[in-house]
Every structure is written in C-alpha cells, then in structure tokens.
Design an enzyme around this catalytic site. Structure first.
Site, short mmCIF file in Angstrom:
data_model
loop_
_atom_site.label_atom_id
_atom_site.label_comp_id
_atom_site.label_asym_id
_atom_site.label_seq_id
_atom_site.Cartn_x
_atom_site.Cartn_y
_atom_site.Cartn_z
N GLY A 1 27.56 31.53 45.17
CA GLY A 1 27.71 31.97 43.78
C GLY A 1 27.17 30.97 42.75
O GLY A 1 27.44 29.78 42.81
N ILE B 1 37.08 27.21 47.36
CA ILE B 1 36.01 26.32 46.92
C ILE B 1 35.96 26.33 45.39
O ILE B 1 35.81 25.28 44.76
CB ILE B 1 34.65 26.78 47.50
CG1 ILE B 1 34.70 26.93 49.03
CG2 ILE B 1 33.53 25.83 47.07
CD1 ILE B 1 35.02 25.70 49.82
N LEU C 1 33.77 28.13 43.61
CA LEU C 1 32.42 28.40 43.11
C LEU C 1 31.65 27.19 42.60
O LEU C 1 30.86 27.28 41.66
CB LEU C 1 32.48 29.50 42.03
CG LEU C 1 32.95 30.87 42.54
CD1 LEU C 1 33.16 31.83 41.39
CD2 LEU C 1 31.95 31.45 43.53
N CYS D 1 35.98 37.02 43.15
CA CYS D 1 36.35 35.72 43.70
C CYS D 1 37.80 35.41 43.35
O CYS D 1 38.17 35.40 42.18
CB CYS D 1 35.45 34.62 43.16
SG CYS D 1 35.92 33.02 43.87
N LYS E 1 29.96 43.10 43.87
CA LYS E 1 30.74 42.81 45.07
C LYS E 1 32.20 43.06 44.75
O LYS E 1 32.80 42.41 43.90
CB LYS E 1 30.53 41.35 45.48
CG LYS E 1 31.26 40.97 46.75
CD LYS E 1 30.67 39.70 47.33
CE LYS E 1 31.43 39.22 48.54
NZ LYS E 1 30.81 38.01 49.11
N ASN F 1 35.17 41.02 49.60
CA ASN F 1 35.35 39.61 49.36
C ASN F 1 36.64 39.20 50.07
O ASN F 1 37.30 40.03 50.70
CB ASN F 1 35.44 39.33 47.85
CG ASN F 1 34.91 37.94 47.51
OD1 ASN F 1 35.18 36.97 48.22
ND2 ASN F 1 34.15 37.84 46.43
N THR F 2 37.00 37.96 49.98
CA THR F 2 38.19 37.46 50.70
C THR F 2 39.48 38.03 50.11
O THR F 2 39.54 38.42 48.95
CB THR F 2 38.23 35.93 50.61
OG1 THR F 2 38.20 35.56 49.23
CG2 THR F 2 37.05 35.31 51.32
N GLY G 1 37.29 36.00 57.82
CA GLY G 1 37.25 35.88 59.27
C GLY G 1 37.82 37.10 59.97
O GLY G 1 38.21 38.08 59.32
N THR H 1 32.08 33.92 57.57
CA THR H 1 32.79 32.85 58.27
C THR H 1 32.21 32.54 59.65
O THR H 1 32.21 31.39 60.08
CB THR H 1 34.27 33.26 58.39
OG1 THR H 1 34.79 33.38 57.05
CG2 THR H 1 35.09 32.24 59.14
#
Ligand code: FAD
Ligand code: FAD
Ligand code: FMN
Ligand code: FMN
Ligand code: FES
Ligand code: FES
Lengths: 259, 309, 309, 259
Positions: B52, B77, B79, B136, B171, B198-199, B223, B272
C-alpha cells in the site's frame, strides 16, 4: 539468497536447551558471511505459516550449522528433526557484519545463542581479541572452546555466578574498557535487546564503533513484509524504520534509536 | 484422455489488464518487487500488487507488528511505505524491466488524499491498475472505516474514479454481513473489478503481561485460517456483480486458488503463503494448469464461476 | 510465594446466575447434557448451554453438515432440535439431577416465535437463563439476519425481554464491523449479559465435483482459527457495555480462556474443543485456577477486563 | 464409553493402503461389541479439531485393533503412529449389531474396510454363514483368512476381476438369494453407502432382516453435535434424523430412508 533444500548431517544437544543442527547446504554455505542468517521452515509444524530465523554458526565445505535454543512452539518442533529430513531454508539472508574489520582490537559481546554468529565472525578475522560471553547460568554459556582454540581471550559472566564472574556481561566489558583507556576497540555484539542497548550506549559514549546484530520477530525474512523493523537514524538525522532482515540484522550502534 | 492437445490457456484479461495467468501476489506480502526477485521469477506472475502506497512516506505502526497464530498470522504493519514519489523513483525502474503487470495498492488518510494519490499515478509509465485499499484494519485514518460503510465506500470509489483513467479495483473488507452490497456499490461507483478479502480484524493478548501483543493492539488475520471465510465472501460478491472479482485469503495450494475461481473469481492473489514458501505462486500456476488438463478445460475462463449448486 | 493461602475462588455470578466457575460449554457442541455425561463430570461445569431450541421439533439441514478445515471446522447443522416440549420432557429431568446451571439457547423463525419460545421457559423448573441466538448462519429464517441488523436486533431483544423473567443473554454475530454497537443495543434493550462470538460464515467447495461440500452451501467456522477474531470482538463488546460478556471462539486451553477474561469476558464457553478433547472444559477450569495462584489473584474476578493497554 | 489412553502394540501394513493398528485399551476391549467403533484423536495432526472414527476389528484380552485405509489427511498421518505413541480414543461407541442373531443363516456383506466389524461379528456368532466381500480390486479384499478359519463361506467380487468374480458384491449376493429361495437369512452389511443401499433394497424387497452399519462424517462421535445424521423412518411412519454415532451406526434396513 536462494531457497535451498538441505539435508540433515547431524543434530545434537550441545548443552541445556541448546542444539546444533548441521546441514548440507552447499549453495548457502558457499556464499554466507558472518552475521547472516537462514530462514528455516520448521518441518511438521502444521498450521504454522512463518519460518524461523537462525544465525549461521558455521559455513564451510558445503555445510552450514545453526545453534539454537528451544524457546517456543517452533524451536520445540525442531527437536524432532532427524537424519531423514530435508529442510527448506532461505539463505544466506541479511547484511552480515562489515567485512572490513577496522580498529585495533575486536571485542565481541555475546548473550545466549548470540555467540553463534560471533564465533563464525571470529573464525574469519585476521586479528584476535576478546569475547565476552554472558548468560543466565552455566548452561547458557556456549562455544567457549571455539574461541579458545582460535586464540581468543574469553571472559564469562553469568547472572547466577554458576560459571565465570557473577553479573551482566557489561560488567566484564566495563572493566575491560576501564583497564584499556587508550584502546580503540571495535565492538561486535549479538544477544538480547537489553544487552545490545547497553553495549551500544557504552560504545557511543566512548566513541567506539559498535556493530549490533538485532533480533526482531520476522515474517518474510527478505524485506517484503515490514514486520521486523528497527528505528534507525539516517545521516541527515532523520529517523526511519529499517528492515532488520534486509537492511540488517547488523547496524551501527550510533544509528540505532532506542525506545 | 484429454480432448485438448494444446496446453490449456491461463491467459486472463481483467479490467483491461492482460495477464499471462490469473495468479497474482497480494499487496503487502511481496514488497515492491525486488525483495523476492532472487527467489521467484517475476515474469511468471500474473500480476504484482505492491504494498500500500499513500501520498507521502508513511511510518506505519510501532513494533511488534506481526504474530503467528494457529493457522495464520496477524499483522499490524500500518501501511509503512515510501509515498508516491519514493515508490516511483525507487521501484518503478526495477519493475519496468519485467513483462508482469504492476498494480499499485493505494490508500489515503481522507478522501481527498485517496483522490490525490490515484491522480498521481495517471501519468506514471508502467502502472497497469490501481487497487484501492478501503479495508486495512491497521490504520486509524482511512482504511477499514471506508470499507465497512456503504455510503462512504460508494462515495470514495466514485470520487477516485473521476481522477484516474487506470483500471480501478477497490479492495473490500471481509467483516461485513452482506459483502454483496459493497460489491454492487463498487460496481455502480465505477470500479473495473473488485478484490477481496483483506485481513480479518483480530487480536492476541499475552496472558503473562496482560498486554496486547501487537503495538497497535488490533491487527489483521491472514493465512489458511481465513480461507473458508474468504471463499464465502468471494462467492457472494461474484454473484452480486458483473465486473471481475479477484479472490484472496489463505491460498497455499493450487486447490485453494481453484476453489476461489470456481466460486466466481476471475483471478486470485497469494498473500501470507509467500512468507511460508516463496514458490507458492509458481506452484499454484502450475497446479492450475494441471487441473485444467485433468478436467478437460481449454481455458482458465471455463473455471470461473463454474460452481454447481 | 503466593500471598493467598486459600485456593483462588472461581465463583462467578453472571446475570444473576451463580456458577462455581466461569467456564461453560457452548451451545450446539455439548448436546443437551447426557451425551457427554459418561466422559465429563457435569457438576464441574460452570454452566451447560444446550443446543438451540425453537418452538416445535425442527429438522435442521440436509447432510453433509460438517467439514474439517485448517484450524477448525465448518458446520451447518441448521438447528435440528426437539422443540420446547420435546426438550423439557426428554432432557430436563436428567439435567435437574445436577447442580450446574442450565442455560437454554433459543431461536425462532420470526420475532413472534422467538417471543413465544422465551415465554414458554418461564415456568419450566431448573432453567437458569436464556441465550438468545440471533447469530446462527445456518438457517434461512431467524438467526443471523437479526444479529447483523441493529434495529432488528434491538427490537427483537426488547420484545423477548418483555416475555421472560429469566436472565436474557443475546448471542451476537461476529461478522459485523462494529460489534460494540450491537453490544450496546442489547444492553439498552434489556439484556442481562451478552455472549459472543457465534461462528463465522464460511464455505468450502469440492474442486473435483465443483459443488459446495455442505448441503447448506454456507456454514459457520469455529475452532482455533477464529480465536483471535473472537478475542478482538469480545474486547470491543466488553468496552461498550457494563453488563457481563461471555467470550467464546476457539478455546482449546486455559490460556485461550484467560485471554478472553483479560479482554473483558466475565465467563467463557468451550465449543469445538469438546469434540477434539472432551476433557477440555475441566482442563480449562484447572488451568485457570493455577494461573490465579501463579499471578497471586484471590478471585477470578480480578482477571476480568484486566488488560493493560 | 470412556476416554482411554491406549499404547500401541503393533502397527502393520495388511496389504495395499490398509493397515492394522493394535492397541492396548483394556477398558474399551472389555466392553466392546461388534459394530461399535472408537473415535480416535490422530496424533501430530496439528490444526485438526476432529477425531476419526474406526470400527473395532478385534477386541480381546485388553487389546483392540482397527483396520484402516489411508484416504486423506488424517489416515495418512496415522501411518506415522509408532510404538512410542499413546493414542487418545473414545470408545466403545455406537449401538453395535444386535446381540440376538435371529434368522436361519447370517449373510455378511462387506465393502472395503467394512469387513472389519463383520469379522468381529462373525467371531462372536454361534452359527456360520456366508460372507460376501467386495472391493475395487484384489488389494481391497481383506480378512479372507479370518472368515475361512472360522468356518465361514467366503464369496469375493472385485470390480476389475483381479480376484474372485468380476462385478459388484451384490452380484454374488443376488445369486445366493436366487439359489436359496426358501432361506430366511439375516443380512449384516458394512461398506459404502451405495452398497448399503443396494443390500438394503434387496432385503426389504425379500422381507429379510438386514442390519446396515452406516458410515457418515462425524464430529463429536457421542451424539452431541448432530453432524452424522441419517434419515430414519419411525414405527409411526414419520421420518427424522437419527445420529449414526449414537443411535447407530447399525440401523434396520427397513427403517433407512434413502435420498
Ligand atoms: C536474525 C536472527 C537470528 C537469530 N539467530 C538465532 C540463533 O542463532 N539461535 C537461536 O536459538 N535463535 C535465534 N534467533 C531467534 C529465533 O528466531 C527464535 O528463538 C525463534 O524464532 C523462536 O521460535 P519459536 O516458535 O520456538 O518461539 P515462539 O515464541 O513460539 O514463536 C512465535 C513467533 O515469534 C517469533 N519469535 C519468537 N522469539 C523470537 C526471537 N527471539 N527472535 C525473532 N523471532 C522470534 C517466531 O519466529 C514466531 O514467529 C534469531 C532471530 C533473528 C531475528
Ligand atoms: C462408524 C464408522 C466406522 C468406520 N470404520 C472404519 C474402519 O474400520 N476403517 C477405515 O479405514 N475407515 C473407517 N471409517 C471411515 C474413516 O473414519 C474415514 O476414512 C476417516 O475419517 C478419513 O479421515 P481422513 O482424515 O483420512 O480423510 P479426509 O477426507 O481428509 O477427512 C476429512 C474429514 O472427513 C471425515 N471423513 C472422510 N471420509 C470419511 C468417511 N468415509 N466416513 C466418515 N468420515 C469421513 C474425516 O473424519 C474428517 O473429519 C469409519 C467411519 C465411520 C463413521
Ligand atoms: C504483512 C501483510 C501486509 C499487508 N499489507 C497490505 C496492504 O498494504 N494493502 C492491502 O490492501 N492489503 C494488505 N495485506 C492484505 C493482503 O493483501 C491479503 O488481502 C490478505 O493477507 C489475505 O490474503 P492471505 O491470507 O493470502 O495473506 C497485507 C497482509 C499481510 C499479511
Ligand atoms: C456443531 C456446532 C453447532 C452449534 N450450534 C449452535 C447452536 O445451536 N446455537 C448457537 O447459538 N450456537 C451454536 N454453535 C456455535 C457455538 O456455540 C460457538 O459460538 C462457536 O462454535 C464458537 O466457539 P468454538 O470456536 O469454541 O466452537 C454451534 C457450533 C458448532 C461447532
Ligand atoms: S521479515 Fe519481512 S521485512 Fe523483515
Ligand atoms: S458425530 Fe456428533 S452427533 Fe454424531
């Protein structure tokens, strides 16, 4: 850097919770320099998505070895690695200690498994110096013979005094520095954050060069995920996150920003 | 025996982007390209989606930023990135050496910044498309707030649409009860494709210190653990729209990727699993080709949405 | 050395329900009591939450109803059950033999049915409370539609509240972006406690047949895979309300349960892990007591919401 | 029914993809009846939350054994079970075949690993009869010696004709029924759904009693989760889902509702 399928040569307890795993990995062995590491996929660790990073302890004649301590799920699963296993590793990774070994005398400072890359480093250095090895107790003091056989002076400290002097490794280091006020040593340290911080502070205060090998939790190991970052001060004084896996793991103590 | 003597074709055109195969790498798991270049032949990838990017260089979150959990990992993280100029200067010369389409994942702290970032890429050479990260979980500003509010999502996509001529791929966030509504809103607002998931927002607490393990407290789960959730969301989204869908979440094998395509995805992204095994993308591409042969399909398109219900 | 010579107390009072310890079994994973009675001492459990009950006997979904995935399983039982009368006649005489509080998980195909079911339990002897299932992903009517719409959830809980004098515990859906809003709505509508999370909507497709594996196509993901998602949702919900929260999702060990309590749960429930290892509940109770000793806590209450941020 | 920690006595390949796992499990062995099963936690199957059900093949002198075929993740992981393992099992589970072995002559019908409970059943029966064993090919025909040594007549069919007669097991069964028009056999069948269906249909048509042991994907194994259900017709003609793990796995063919 490459993916290598390494077969297991030997795998032995070296004392306490520490084991040495010796692998046939010619491509990694052929290019590794001290301070670099391998990112190992632990076999039979189902449900696990991350590799585990380990410093290269030895690299010679197509063989590498790592020295590891069992501390959690992954390292405990490694105990079961046997002769029949083929391990998937990525390596060699990271920058390694600077090849140019400037300064009068090298002082190595190790905590726990931090001796591993320093033993490799000592083996490629032209000069001999002093290695300070610290640990919680006698069980955590490794590789003493490595250094002695190479002609290094070994200073041991343990928290419980079970071997060497009782106290932190910096106690012995401080004494050395006090006893050699005119020396221009270059320090190389690998161990827990607290130790690195203490060593770094002393070096910066005394204006000695110190190379610290940092230990941060890693994802990819190759610089892609930004998980393993360390705050580093640039030449212009600005701070930014550097990747321990790719920009490090070895950083100049003078550039490391501590929390 | 197979009817098709020719090897099956994996060629995919998605939102106008021509790809050799439908297997991409997911944003944030493959850096900006050079990081994995020694280990993976970048020319084999369907597309590279980079980490990103926002307007200016961005520090991201404090550490720890990642923790492994059962069946996956949680990242926060936040971004970290070099900003538009940093990215273009540092990485585009490298990326232009390859034939692989480059999709830039973009985000902003507010709508204006999203628009601005998108607009900036319009005259950058070598960019195949923009993935609009509205999902995110790891930043306070921007991110998931847009992806979980229909009006905000729709409004943001519409505004960005006006500022870019590149293929635009919002996304979507997975943690909404009816992802089809978001998919349709994206299509109506002018998206050329959508990607998901996304996660999943998640958290780990160290019971000894009683502190959240991640500095950001909350992070995003990715994952294999999320794979069946992702398949369900992709299936729902694909039914809701006629634009193509990029499926991702927990892909480790060709079978995982094929499942997304059967559910309706026109392409997939590996995230992942790049960390676990950098050869995953290549294994997935090869495994998908094998599957097509075994199932007598001439083109990968036959797989898309082929679910029998 | 520990300050407390007494063993720590696990006694918990939740929504007026007195429990020896805060570790319950989750609805649908422990039948109605007798199924596990040979393997687990039912008197040790904090509470038994029985499988979802609606007004009349209900067939549930077609088979296959369950599939194992990485880190968990997906079920689409579809709330098969004996109905209120069947349950009370067949199982209550058995359950009344134990000292363990019995919480009945209830659902209805529409609001009136929810109300009716709740009302029917008011004069049944031996029922400690009602868990209101507004989050089952596996039924067309009722279930998750209520749990993902704030107005519907709030309205339903308010109506049921008027029809029962038993402690009322709405069970929230995990697949919403801001679970705190649902938690607060439940509290305001008169809930005595809330429980979460229910399973995450998920799906598996057999790539050889290209059919969904579950007859219901979509099911709910449970087990370790969802644990960090659950911790995050429980943490958010607990911050939003002052009524107690029951945390569940992927508990396999005492550590998993303790994590929920630190995040703010006053009690926890073990679900899928009963299948893996029926001794889980007892292991969790014992492990929690050990933890309290080790951390010098006299009562389990000290653990609740003790997160350091 | 109990949770038992069983140690491994032997674990051997019995042919093709089939293995026999012999366990010291005195409590399960002491109470098991033919047709019951154990619910086994497969060791080292990390990330797995479900046990795997296996019919009890033998139970005697504190020892039970199961006969299994490797078909997927769990059974493949079972291959690594070794002498040092302690297995966690729940058993004995399910109703088992009815103890009262009514009828003139027992006809057993087995598909693949379905022979396992039928061998156990044959060993406790007072009368001898005929066993029909079917499989894809010679590799899938097991336990022939068991039955022969007990004095049973064995009829083998294979899809590929590699051993016995070529065709489905029902081919041999149909011939037997045609050759014995006056017989009043009781059928006991265990195998894949399709085979059970075919056997059940024949029995119902001929008004013979047939006991079918059903194989359904299981969660809990004890009746709590309602995953393993089979549609069964009650005495009043109403249909409902019964739990294969607790109400079965053995059902009267006359009550089974086929899709
Ligand atoms: C560059 C580098 C070199 C290293 N060299 C060695 C070595 O030579 N010998 C050795 O014994 N150990 C070394 N370590 C530490 C080693 O990687 C960890 O002990 C190991 O990853 C722990 O894994 P686990 O699954 O047993 O622990 P767990 O705590 O169960 O692991 C959970 C997660 O945290 C990560 N993690 C846990 N502890 C550490 C740690 N100290 N550093 C980094 N990640 C961690 C794991 O990788 C895993 O992702 C090194 C670490 C780094 C970064
Ligand atoms: C009452 C009963 C008795 C059985 N007895 C035997 C026996 O004696 N010998 C033998 O080899 N097998 C037997 N089976 C089948 C055996 O349980 C499965 O082959 C095994 O569970 C497959 O697991 P897997 O992980 O290798 O397969 P996978 O397909 O990877 O398993 C995925 C999931 O599906 C389930 N599953 C897959 N196939 C079956 C199946 N045929 N029946 C039930 N669940 C299944 C698994 O338990 C697991 O939960 C029996 C099944 C039942 C219900
Ligand atoms: C470390 C990490 C960093 C990520 N960074 C981004 C990002 O910058 N932008 C984005 O849209 N998604 C990001 N993601 C999400 C992935 O692109 C992907 O949607 C998600 O991880 C699910 O796929 P997976 O299960 O295959 O990893 C990140 C994921 C991980 C694990
Ligand atoms: C087989 C199965 C059946 C379930 N049935 C119900 C139910 O009837 N009512 C309900 O509220 N939740 C039901 N649940 C959800 C669980 O109670 C629990 O919320 C969920 O499984 C998460 O916990 P776990 O990960 O520990 O299993 C069921 C879960 C499973 C696995
Ligand atoms: S571990 Fe991924 S960037 Fe260092
Ligand atoms: S397997 Fe759970 S009820 Fe049969």
């Amino acid at each position: 850097m490459q993916i290598e399928k390494a077969t297991v040569k030997t795998h032995e307890v070296v004392g306490g919770d520490y084991r040495e795993l010796v692998l046939n990995a010619p491509r990694t062995a052929g290019s590794a320099v001290p301070g670099q590491f391998v990112h190992l996929r632990v076999p039979r660790l189902d449900g696990s998505v991350l590799r585990r990073p380990f410093s290269i302890y030895r690299a010679r004649d197509g063989v590498i070895s790592i020295l590891y301590k069992t501390v959690g799920r992954g390292t405990e699963a490694m105990v079961a690695i046997g002769g029949g296993d083929t391990l998937d590793l990525i390596g060699p990774l990271g920058n390694g200690f600077p090849a140019e070994l400037a300064g009068e005398t090298p002082l190595l400072v190790a905590g726990g498994y931090g001796v591993a890359p320093l033993s490799f480093l000592a083996s490629v250095m032209d000069v001999r110096g002093t290695i300070f090895i610290g640990g919680a107790s006698a069980r955590d003091i490794l590789c003493v013979g490595d250094f002695e056989s190479m002609g290094w002076t070994v200073r041991i400290t343990t928290d419980d005094g079970s071997v060497g002097e009782q106290g932190l490794v910096t106690l012995a280091l401080d004494r050395w520095l006090a006893e050699h006020p005119e020396a221009k040593p270059v320090l190389y340290a690998c161990g827990p954050d607290g130790m690195l911080h203490a060593v770094g502070q002393r070096a910066v205060a005394a204006e000695h060069t110190a190379w610290l090998s940092m230990d941060k939790h890693m994802g990819c190991g190759v610089g892609a995920c930004l998980a393993c970052v360390q705050r580093i001060r640039g030449e212009d004084g600005s701070e930014s996150w550097k990747r321990v896996c790719r920009d490090g793991p070895v950083f100049d103590a003078a550039t490391v920003v501590w929390e | 025996m197979s009817k098709h003597v020719q090897p099956p074709s994996l060629v995919t055109t998605l939102a106008g982007i021509a790809m050799d195969n439908p297997v991409m790498v997911a944003s944030g798991t493959f850096g900006y390209g050079p990081e994995y270049a020694d280990l993976v032949d970048l020319n084999r990838l369907g597309a590279i989606v980079v980490k990103g990017i926002c307007l200016e260089a961005w520090n991201g979150n404090n550490i720890p930023r990642m923790i492994e959990v059962r069946g996956g990992l949680i990242n926060a993280i936040g971004l970290q990135g070099p900003g538009v100029d940093g990215f273009v200067e540092t990485y585009m010369p490298f990326l232009r050496q390859f034939d692989t389409p480059v999709i830039v994942n973009i985000w902003g702290r507010d709508e204006a910044e999203y628009e601005e970032v998108a607009a900036r890429f319009d005259d950058v050479d070598g960019i195949a498309g923009l993935e609009l990260n509205i999902s995110c979980p790891n930043v306070k500003e921007g991110g998931i707030a847009f992806g979980t509010d229909l009006t905000m999502a729709s409004d943001l996509i519409g505004r960005v649409r006006k500022r870019t001529s590149l293929p635009l791929i919002p996304k979507l966030a997975p943690n909404v009860p009816q992802v089809g509504l978001f998919a349709r809103a994206a299509e109506e607002a002018g998206a050329d494709a959508i990607s998901l998931i996304n996660t999943l927002p998640a958290m780990v607490i160290d019971i000894e210190t009683r502190r959240p393990v991640l500095a950001n407290r909350v992070g995003g789960l990715s994952g294999p653990a999320i794979h069946p959730v992702a398949v369900k969301q992709v299936w729902e989204a694909a039914q809701a729209v006629s634009i193509p869908v990029i499926g991702m979440g927990g892909i480790e094998t060709a079978a995982d990727a094929i499942e997304f395509m059967i559910a309706g995805a026109s392409a997939v992204a590996v995230g992942t699993a790049n960390f676990t095994d950098p050869t995953t993308v290549v294994r997935v591409i090869d495994g998908m080709a094998d599957y097509l042969v075994r199932h007598d399909m001439a083109t990968v398109g036959e797989l898309v949405g082929s679910i029998c219900e």
